[in-house]
Design an enzyme around this catalytic site. Structure first.
Site, PDB file in Angstrom:
ATOM      1  N   LYS A  55      -7.730 -34.606  -3.810  1.00 20.72           N
ATOM      2  CA  LYS A  55      -8.590 -35.226  -4.771  1.00 20.72           C
ATOM      3  C   LYS A  55      -9.722 -34.004  -5.130  1.00 20.72           C
ATOM      4  CE  LYS A  55      -9.886 -38.621  -2.865  1.00 20.72           C
ATOM      5  NZ  LYS A  55      -9.054 -38.421  -1.594  1.00 20.72           N
ATOM      6  N   GLU A 105     -21.275 -36.848  -1.276  1.00 23.85           N
ATOM      7  CA  GLU A 105     -20.264 -35.536  -0.904  1.00 23.85           C
ATOM      8  C   GLU A 105     -20.920 -35.325   0.342  1.00 23.85           C
ATOM      9  OE1 GLU A 105     -18.131 -33.442  -3.136  1.00 23.85           O
ATOM     10  OE2 GLU A 105     -17.705 -35.298  -2.758  1.00 23.85           O
ATOM     11  N   ARG A 106     -19.903 -34.569   1.135  1.00 25.86           N
ATOM     12  CA  ARG A 106     -20.231 -33.831   2.468  1.00 25.86           C
ATOM     13  C   ARG A 106     -21.352 -32.833   2.077  1.00 25.86           C
ATOM     14  NH1 ARG A 106     -14.929 -35.433   2.746  1.00 25.86           N
ATOM     15  NH2 ARG A 106     -14.315 -36.654   4.620  1.00 25.86           N
TER      16      ARG A 106
END
Length: 467
Positions: A168, A194-195
């Protein structure tokens, strides 16, 4: 008769309790409380600014707020200051090439923003229906399988759905690379939960491809409190609305929308609300609508949105997924089974859809080619079950021909990405819709039946297979 608010009403409060991201603020001597969704500012023990958003009115002059930053150094008795009836982002062109948080503060070590900008509230009503411009026209992405089967509407919303590890984020970054280079406008990227690693990689990729100066980054990362992750999508939409109102065509990328749903569920639990179906908050649909309905085009400019949506346990009936899917114009489903075969992008064509997949929008040639290709892939899916039991030799000559062409079509729809050149060793390919249709028509028509199917894997135009 409207209430006239005096200047000293609820201007100053005192923090009486902090439990994780939930902070209770008392307003002694005040006859009223700050309105819901209004913003307060406090200073923690390290004298760092902390923004609080009012989410509930309790009894006895007490307001419950949600912290949009860490509360570990917050002290009981600290004072709060009322800063507005909604948290605002100071939006200006100086946001391009910068990385900010949910409160509008820069986090890229490039100093303060050059312009103060125009305050845009995080909570706004969407444009009235009569003011909105109906999306029309296809926005070419250069990705064969997307342009053919789930065409991307200019001024619309497209979502990439899939479980962990099916590509993705890689697909979103490829979209950024393909669209921004050819797009006359600006881009906004909202990193929702988000990381840190993913955000850093995106930052470096935008700098490497010299696309950074056309992009504004708004991040609420995974290590931040639920309040920041919950509101960062709204912050990204507010920045997009500013550029749209400046007569720009905006590309809004959101990664990952499911983490917005999770942040809302976490926030709801912290506030003690009773969960609804599947453990999600009862207000899930309205919260999703607050974000999605504002992604709209007007006579001034357009907002075109690309969203990545994680599917928990590959369950597309999950309430969080259903709540997101209903707002999108194009739904692109990424399949784990297809990814395991090494076919990227791993799009399940038969499970994907687009509201633009009509002859009036696509034109007669595109629509006919798409329909024939889908019929072939549907028939191939049926024949695969027979092949698994009896073998390909038991099929009729006509069905064997369909299987051979379908396998070539599936491999032709794979594509080398620009953003993965360092990993695959293959140069990225951008393929126009015209070249995509030409290649698919040649495969369906049997013009290149003699070419082995491995020649079609990870190529751009059909001419590469002939070589």
């Amino acid at each position: 008769m409207a209430m006239v608010r005096t200047k000293n009403q609820f201007t100053h409060g005192v923090i009486v309790r902090a439990s994780g991201s939930v902070v209770d603020v008392a307003f002694p001597g005040s006859s009223s409380l700050p309105p819901i969704q209004s913003a307060l500012e406090a200073r923690d023990g390290a004298d760092k600014r902390l923004v609080l958003e009012v989410v509930q009115h309790l009894s006895d002059g007490l307001a419950r707020t949600l912290a949009l930053g860490p509360t570990s150094r917050l002290k009981r008795g600290a004072e709060t200051v009322f800063i507005g009836e909604s948290l605002t982002i100071n939006a200006s062109r100086s946001l391009l090439g910068r990385l900010i948080d949910v409160t509008g503060e820069p986090h890229d070590k490039r100093g303060a923003l050059k312009e103060k900008g125009k305050p845009y509230p995080l909570h706004r009503e969407p444009p009235a229906a009569i003011m909105q411009k109906t999306p029309k026209g296809i926005l070419e992405t250069g990705l064969k399988i997307i342009d053919l089967f789930t065409p991307f509407v200019e001024g619309g919303k497209i979502g990439f759905f899939g479980g962990a590890g099916v590509g993705k984020t890689m697909l979103v970054v490829e979209f950024i690379n393909n669209l921004i280079k050819r797009h006359e406008g600006v881009a906004v990227f909202a990193g929702v939960g988000e990381r840190i690693r993913e955000g850093h990689e995106l930052y470096l990729e935008l700098e490497r491809t010299k696309l950074f100066e056309k992009t504004a980054l708004v991040f609420g990362q995974m290590n931040e409190p639920a309040g920041a992750r919950f509101r960062v999508a709204l912050a990204g939409v507010s920045v997009s609305e500013y550029f749209r109102d400046q007569k720009e065509n905006v590309l809004l990328f959101i990664d990952n929308m499911y983490r917005f749903v999770l942040a809302g569920m976490e926030t709801s639990s912290l506030l003690g609300h009773i969960p609804s179906e599947g453990g999600y908050q009862a207000s899930l649909a309205s919260e999703m609508g607050e974000v999605q309905d504002r992604i709209a085009s007007t006579a001034h400019g357009s907002i075109t949105s690309v969203q990545a949506i994680y599917v928990p346990a590959d369950d597309f009936t999950d309430p969080g997924i259903v709540a997101t899917m209903t707002h999108l114009d194009s739904v692109t489903v990424l399949s784990r089974a297809i990814a395991e075969e090494g076919l990227y992008p791993a799009v399940d064509v038969l499970a994907s859809s687009s509201t633009a997949a009509h002859e009036a929008v696509l034109g007669a040639r595109h629509y006919a080619t798409m329909t024939e290709a889908k019929k072939m892939l549907q028939r191939y899916a049926e024949l695969r079950k027979i092949i698994a039991i009896l073998g390909k030799e038991e099929l009729s000559p006509q069905d064997q021909k369909i299987v051979g062409r379908a396998r070539k079509l599936i491999r032709f729809l794979t594509q080398p990405f620009f953003v993965s050149e360092a990993f695959t060793g293959k140069k990225g390919a951008y393929v126009s819709i015209g070249d995509t249709l030409k290649g698919v028509e040649a495969i369906i028509g049997g013009e290149i039946d003699t070419i082995p199917e491995e020649n079609f894997y990870l190529i751009g135009k059909i001419e590469e297979a002939k070589k």
